[in-house]
Write an enzyme that holds these catalytic residues in place. Structure first.
Site, PDB file in Angstrom:
ATOM      1  N   CYS A   1       0.867  -1.170   0.000  1.00 23.19           N
ATOM      2  CA  CYS A   1       0.000   0.000   0.000  1.00 23.19           C
ATOM      3  C   CYS A   1       0.906   1.223   0.000  1.00 23.19           C
ATOM      4  CB  CYS A   1      -0.992  -0.004   1.157  1.00 23.19           C
ATOM      5  SG  CYS A   1      -0.300   0.180   2.793  1.00 23.19           S
TER       6      CYS A   1
ATOM      7  N   CYS B   1      -1.673   1.430  -4.344  1.00 19.59           N
ATOM      8  CA  CYS B   1      -0.351   1.995  -4.656  1.00 19.59           C
ATOM      9  C   CYS B   1      -0.260   2.407  -6.122  1.00 19.59           C
ATOM     10  CB  CYS B   1       0.779   1.043  -4.285  1.00 19.59           C
ATOM     11  SG  CYS B   1       1.006  -0.367  -5.360  1.00 19.59           S
TER      12      CYS B   1
ATOM     13  N   CYS C   1       3.861   0.134  -8.319  1.00 19.07           N
ATOM     14  CA  CYS C   1       4.258  -1.259  -8.153  1.00 19.07           C
ATOM     15  C   CYS C   1       4.722  -1.836  -9.486  1.00 19.07           C
ATOM     16  CB  CYS C   1       3.078  -2.063  -7.627  1.00 19.07           C
ATOM     17  SG  CYS C   1       3.529  -3.712  -7.097  1.00 19.07           S
TER      18      CYS C   1
END
Length: 133
Positions: free
Chosen positions: A11, A85, A89
């Site tokens: 996150c 996120c 990522c």
């Protein structure tokens, strides 16, 4: 996937959602799964309300420390669970990715964090079943 699957929860701040998810899976999977969590912009400390909510479940996050998301962490994981996120990522072929849309517990009162915690637990239980842990 290896004999012991590796799961990475990500996150933004690694201070609430991903920490709770990692703790639930670690508690359930013990030595049958490798569990990691990280944040694209880690906070200085774990959200104290998330800590309180997890203590109610018998899981202590007081010693947990937010960690920065690295490419190596994603590369090492078999399963990557993201929670807000976004594009931070990295994506590698052959990995299982899931995006869990969950409210951020930051700044929320305990009663609202409990709802988020319970939803995370439900999703972690389903994930664990799918991994056979």
């Amino acid at each position: 996937m290896t004999d012991t699957p590796a799961v990475l929860f990500v996150c933004v701040h690694n201070a609430g959602r991903s920490q709770m998810a990692a703790a639930f899976l670690q508690d359930r999977g013990a030595h049958r799964v490798d569990v990691f969590s990280a944040g694209s912009e880690p906070a200085d400390r774990i959200n104290p309300i998330a800590v309180e909510a997890m203590l109610e479940e018998g899981i202590d996050l007081r010693a947990a420390v937010p960690a920065i998301l690295t490419t190596d962490a994603v590369r090492a994981a078999d399963v990557v669970i993201t929670m807000g996120c976004g594009d931070a990522c990295p994506v590698f072929p052959g990995k299982r990715y899931e995006d869990w849309e969950l409210d951020d517990p930051a700044g929320r009162p305990l009663d609202e964090v409990r709802v988020i915690r319970d939803e995370i637990r439900r999703r972690v239980e389903a994930l664990a079943e799918s991994l056979g842990v």
